[in-house]
Design a protein around this motif. Structure first.
Motif, PDB file in Angstrom:
ATOM      1  N   ALA A 102       0.833  -1.205   0.000  1.00 49.38           N
ATOM      2  CA  ALA A 102       0.000   0.000   0.000  1.00 49.38           C
ATOM      3  C   ALA A 102       0.869   1.256   0.000  1.00 49.38           C
ATOM      4  O   ALA A 102       0.578   2.235  -0.708  1.00 49.38           O
ATOM      5  CB  ALA A 102      -0.934  -0.008   1.200  1.00 49.38           C
ATOM      6  N   ASP A 103       1.938   1.225   0.770  1.00 48.13           N
ATOM      7  CA  ASP A 103       2.857   2.362   0.832  1.00 48.13           C
ATOM      8  C   ASP A 103       3.577   2.532  -0.499  1.00 48.13           C
ATOM      9  O   ASP A 103       3.801   3.658  -0.959  1.00 48.13           O
ATOM     10  CB  ASP A 103       3.852   2.152   1.966  1.00 48.13           C
ATOM     11  CG  ASP A 103       4.575   3.434   2.370  1.00 48.13           C
ATOM     12  OD1 ASP A 103       3.962   4.520   2.241  1.00 48.13           O
ATOM     13  OD2 ASP A 103       5.735   3.357   2.817  1.00 48.13           O
ATOM     14  N   GLN A 104       3.940   1.418  -1.137  1.00 49.99           N
ATOM     15  CA  GLN A 104       4.590   1.506  -2.448  1.00 49.99           C
ATOM     16  C   GLN A 104       3.643   2.117  -3.482  1.00 49.99           C
ATOM     17  O   GLN A 104       4.046   2.954  -4.291  1.00 49.99           O
ATOM     18  CB  GLN A 104       5.052   0.122  -2.908  1.00 49.99           C
ATOM     19  CG  GLN A 104       5.921   0.166  -4.156  1.00 49.99           C
ATOM     20  CD  GLN A 104       6.383  -1.212  -4.598  1.00 49.99           C
ATOM     21  OE1 GLN A 104       5.585  -2.029  -5.027  1.00 49.99           O
ATOM     22  NE2 GLN A 104       7.693  -1.453  -4.476  1.00 49.99           N
ATOM     23  N   LYS A 105       2.393   1.732  -3.449  1.00 50.82           N
ATOM     24  CA  LYS A 105       1.401   2.296  -4.374  1.00 50.82           C
ATOM     25  C   LYS A 105       1.264   3.802  -4.162  1.00 50.82           C
ATOM     26  O   LYS A 105       1.230   4.581  -5.134  1.00 50.82           O
ATOM     27  CB  LYS A 105       0.046   1.611  -4.181  1.00 50.82           C
ATOM     28  CG  LYS A 105      -1.066   2.109  -5.116  1.00 50.82           C
ATOM     29  CD  LYS A 105      -2.327   1.284  -4.916  1.00 50.82           C
ATOM     30  CE  LYS A 105      -3.412   1.679  -5.903  1.00 50.82           C
ATOM     31  NZ  LYS A 105      -3.949   3.039  -5.635  1.00 50.82           N
ATOM     32  N   ARG A 106       1.203   4.226  -2.909  1.00 50.00           N
ATOM     33  CA  ARG A 106       1.111   5.654  -2.611  1.00 50.00           C
ATOM     34  C   ARG A 106       2.320   6.405  -3.158  1.00 50.00           C
ATOM     35  O   ARG A 106       2.179   7.479  -3.761  1.00 50.00           O
ATOM     36  CB  ARG A 106       1.010   5.852  -1.096  1.00 50.00           C
ATOM     37  CG  ARG A 106       0.992   7.325  -0.662  1.00 50.00           C
ATOM     38  CD  ARG A 106       1.094   7.456   0.849  1.00 50.00           C
ATOM     39  NE  ARG A 106       2.337   6.910   1.378  1.00 50.00           N
ATOM     40  CZ  ARG A 106       3.506   7.544   1.320  1.00 50.00           C
ATOM     41  NH1 ARG A 106       3.607   8.728   0.729  1.00 50.00           N
ATOM     42  NH2 ARG A 106       4.595   6.988   1.845  1.00 50.00           N
ATOM     43  N   MET A 107       3.492   5.840  -2.986  1.00 49.69           N
ATOM     44  CA  MET A 107       4.708   6.483  -3.479  1.00 49.69           C
ATOM     45  C   MET A 107       4.691   6.613  -4.998  1.00 49.69           C
ATOM     46  O   MET A 107       5.076   7.645  -5.548  1.00 49.69           O
ATOM     47  CB  MET A 107       5.939   5.699  -3.031  1.00 49.69           C
ATOM     48  CG  MET A 107       6.237   5.807  -1.547  1.00 49.69           C
ATOM     49  SD  MET A 107       7.668   4.798  -1.075  1.00 49.69           S
ATOM     50  CE  MET A 107       7.828   5.251   0.658  1.00 49.69           C
ATOM     51  N   LEU A 108       4.254   5.571  -5.675  1.00 53.99           N
ATOM     52  CA  LEU A 108       4.196   5.611  -7.137  1.00 53.99           C
ATOM     53  C   LEU A 108       3.209   6.679  -7.610  1.00 53.99           C
ATOM     54  O   LEU A 108       3.473   7.401  -8.580  1.00 53.99           O
ATOM     55  CB  LEU A 108       3.806   4.234  -7.687  1.00 53.99           C
ATOM     56  CG  LEU A 108       4.858   3.133  -7.522  1.00 53.99           C
ATOM     57  CD1 LEU A 108       4.284   1.775  -7.925  1.00 53.99           C
ATOM     58  CD2 LEU A 108       6.112   3.429  -8.334  1.00 53.99           C
TER      59      LEU A 108
END
Length: 374
Positions: A102-108
């Motif tokens: 979820a954090d990776q998606k937010r960063m992208l």
């Protein structure tokens, strides 16, 4: 008279262009080969080349991004590679280390709005991240590194063949425990393609199966028996270091006769080693590792860990920034043949660990820091 001169056509056009730049801001667009070709054709038609001022405006403030799949010592080395490329190529690289999918998606999503000229990402859950990865690919140049997402619209993958590296790891297990025995595998998470492929490579090597990178992944909750080796269990920890250690401690208690423990992510081997030391079973339980955590390398020197399969995270970082920079500057010939830039894995044992460690310290600047330390 001077006021009238301001309104000469050429000067007026320049003023209007400048106003337009101020109002719209500076945006780095995805590489458009047709547009680049048109610019080159226009330059050729006028008998000149693209003006230096235009070239600088295209290259100044070039910004790319490097997104990991977690927070670990492995990624600190990759970041050093990014920073080296940043300096060599005159670009800016934003390094992002997420805490979960979820954090990776937010960063992208944030990077898309930040108008970066390219993104290199190690997808955490490629099967379920195709949507966000394709959204990134629609807005900028997308490549994967360390772990691939072959069903996405990424332009290339930079890394190693994780299945073959897994088989190399299995070979180390065979060397460490030549008479056979019970094995337990530890890994941050499954569902991440590089983790699945590594694990399968280890299993296939220990069970003497033929070389088949496309083989379906064996279930994690099944005991897998071969002629000499048995894989008792695969334990995950979701990048929780304390949990990684407790999972190893629990495994030692549950399987007192385990012969070898294999850690597939950089932080797994150090936590396995701590659990083994705590159980007073150093030497009795063999350890085979992945990656180049300092604690793992020291344990190999000390004879507590048999060996490790190392990638080249420094080059993952450097080559990712290099490729994204070339693509942003219109050089599509930089794309590797077949979409895969192979940076091979290496096996590190006691006889070559010091030379490898010295090389690693030189790359990351650690050797220089040690030389000036009081």
């Amino acid at each position: 008279m001077q006021l009238l001169n301001l309104f000469r056509p050429n000067v007026l056009a320049l003023i209007l262009m400048s106003i337009g730049i101020v109002l719209t801001g500076c945006k780095i667009e995805k590489v458009d080969s047709d547009a680049s070709a048109s610019a080159d054709a226009a330059a050729e038609a006028t008998g000149g080349s693209v003006p230096e001022q235009v070239k600088r405006s295209q290259e100044d403030n070039l910004k790319v991004a490097y997104v990991t799949n977690g927070i670990a010592s492995f990624w600190v080395i990759a970041e050093a590679g990014c920073k080296a490329a940043e300096k060599d190529l005159g670009v800016e690289c934003l390094v992002r280390m997420p805490d979960g999918a979820a954090d990776q998606k937010r960063m992208l999503e944030e990077l898309i709005t930040d108008d970066v000229a390219g993104v290199a990402v190690s997808p955490i859950d490629p099967a379920n991240q195709t949507g966000i990865l394709n959204t990134v690919a629609e807005n900028t140049n997308l490549i994967t590194q360390d772990s691939d997402a072959p069903d996405s619209n990424r332009l290339a993958y930079i890394g190693m063949n994780n299945y073959q590296a897994g088989r190399m790891c299995g070979q180390l297990v065979k060397e460490a425990m030549p008479d056979g025995g019970d094995v337990i595998i530890f890994v941050g998470r499954l569902g991440q393609l590089n983790a699945d492929q590594r694990r399968q490579g280890v299993i296939d090597e220990l069970l003497n199966r033929d070389n088949d990178p496309e083989r379906a992944f064996d279930p994690a909750d099944k005991v897998l028996k071969g002629d000499k080796y048995t894989i008792l269990d695969t334990r995950t920890d979701n990048f929780d270091f304390a949990l990684a250690k407790s999972r190893a401690e629990d495994a030692i208690a549950k399987y007192p006769d385990v012969g070898c423990m294999v850690g597939l992510f950089a932080y797994n081997p150090p936590n396995i080693l701590e659990a083994i030391r705590g159980a007073d079973k150093v030497g009795e339980i063999k350890v085979v590792a992945f990656d180049e955590d300092d604690r793992t390398l020291q344990a190999i020197k000390d004879g507590e860990c048999y060996g490790t399969i190392v990638q080249n995270p420094f080059q993952y970082g450097y080559k990712s920034v290099e490729l994204l920079t070339k693509l942003a500057r219109g050089d599509k010939s930089a794309l590797p043949e077949g979409g895969f830039l192979d940076i091979p894995a290496r096996a590190i044992r006691q006889d070559n660990v010091q030379a490898y460690w010295d090389e690693l310290k030189a790359l990351t600047g650690q050797a220089e820091q040690e030389s000036v330390a009081p």
